[in-house]
Design a protein around this motif. Structure first.
Motif, PDB file in Angstrom:
ATOM      1  N   ALA A  17       0.815  -1.224   0.000  1.00 49.19           N
ATOM      2  CA  ALA A  17       0.000   0.000   0.000  1.00 49.19           C
ATOM      3  C   ALA A  17       0.845   1.269   0.000  1.00 49.19           C
ATOM      4  CB  ALA A  17      -0.953  -0.005   1.188  1.00 49.19           C
ATOM      5  N   HIS A  21       0.823   3.859  -3.006  1.00 52.36           N
ATOM      6  CA  HIS A  21       0.322   5.209  -2.735  1.00 52.36           C
ATOM      7  C   HIS A  21       1.346   6.259  -3.161  1.00 52.36           C
ATOM      8  CE1 HIS A  21      -0.871   8.785  -0.476  1.00 52.36           C
ATOM      9  NE2 HIS A  21      -2.086   8.364  -0.748  1.00 52.36           N
ATOM     10  N   TRP A  25       0.500   8.979  -5.887  1.00 53.78           N
ATOM     11  CA  TRP A  25       0.553  10.414  -5.605  1.00 53.78           C
ATOM     12  C   TRP A  25       1.434  11.131  -6.623  1.00 53.78           C
ATOM     13  CZ3 TRP A  25       4.214  14.083  -4.420  1.00 53.78           C
ATOM     14  CH2 TRP A  25       3.704  15.317  -4.030  1.00 53.78           C
ATOM     15  N   ARG A  31      -3.509  13.966  -3.141  1.00 59.99           N
ATOM     16  CA  ARG A  31      -3.640  12.856  -2.191  1.00 59.99           C
ATOM     17  C   ARG A  31      -4.927  12.064  -2.366  1.00 59.99           C
ATOM     18  NH1 ARG A  31      -6.098  12.256   2.604  1.00 59.99           N
ATOM     19  NH2 ARG A  31      -6.654  14.440   2.694  1.00 59.99           N
ATOM     20  N   ALA A  34      -4.923  10.009  -5.471  1.00 57.01           N
ATOM     21  CA  ALA A  34      -3.978   8.899  -5.311  1.00 57.01           C
ATOM     22  C   ALA A  34      -4.600   7.784  -4.473  1.00 57.01           C
ATOM     23  CB  ALA A  34      -2.694   9.392  -4.662  1.00 57.01           C
ATOM     24  N   GLU A  35      -5.312   8.148  -3.412  1.00 53.63           N
ATOM     25  CA  GLU A  35      -5.968   7.131  -2.584  1.00 53.63           C
ATOM     26  C   GLU A  35      -7.013   6.366  -3.388  1.00 53.63           C
ATOM     27  OE1 GLU A  35      -7.429   9.470   0.650  1.00 53.63           O
ATOM     28  OE2 GLU A  35      -5.469   9.522   1.656  1.00 53.63           O
ATOM     29  N   VAL A  38      -5.215   3.949  -5.739  1.00 51.66           N
ATOM     30  CA  VAL A  38      -4.705   2.771  -5.033  1.00 51.66           C
ATOM     31  C   VAL A  38      -5.851   1.813  -4.730  1.00 51.66           C
ATOM     32  CG1 VAL A  38      -3.634   1.960  -2.893  1.00 51.66           C
ATOM     33  CG2 VAL A  38      -2.667   3.907  -4.103  1.00 51.66           C
TER      34      VAL A  38
END
Length: 166
Positions: A17, A21, A25, A31, A34-35, A38
């Protein structure tokens, strides 16, 4: 009924993870995006790891990196990917000034330079120089020839240098 997450995937997701991540990013530049990237990637990897038919994954980490990159590129092709709801300046204190001006300026300049690249060029730069993958690994992940990876990398870095040194 929802099946519980097997320990093997849970351990894999926890181990990968942070790396995913960071790459997400660097690709997205934000952010929350990017989350989301993922999470989409881990969902696709989960489905692939638990497919009863077909070959088993030899290298799930490499597969996850490839899925992450391809999901980012396909998402950038959508028209809605360029929408910006508002412009806020995070990281400022109560008076509106930043403490680490020099490093922040450099970080912002690099982020802007990355954002100015085409999605495939950005993926090449991130995978090649920030994830430290070989030319052949990047070529395999993106479905390009090694020569195309070297060419895209050279041109993208030249554009970024020009942007940062302005």
């Amino acid at each position: 009924m929802i099946e519980p997450v097997p320990d093997s995937f849970d351990a894999f997701a926890r181990a990968q993870a942070a790396r995913l991540h960071r790459a997400a990013w660097l690709l997205c530049g934000e952010r929350t995006q990017a989350e989301d990237l993922v999470q989409d990637t881990l969902a696709k990897v989960y489905v692939r790891m638990h497919r009863r038919l077909g070959p088993r994954l030899e290298n799930p980490a490499a597969y996850a990196q490839t899925v992450l990159t391809r999901t980012y590129i396909s998402g950038r092709r959508r028209r809605s990917s360029t929408e910006v709801p508002y412009a806020d300046l995070p990281g400022l204190d109560a008076e509106g000034s930043a403490d680490h001006a020099e490093t922040t300026d450099l970080r912002l300049a690099l982020t802007e330079a990355l954002a100015g690249l085409a999605p495939v060029d950005r993926a090449v730069v991130v995978l090649r120089h920030l994830e430290d993958l070989s030319v052949e690994e990047v070529a395999g992940a993106l479905g390009l020839t090694p020569g195309a990876v070297r060419n895209r990398s050279m041109r993208a870095l030249a554009r970024m240098r020009k942007e940062v040194l302005r």
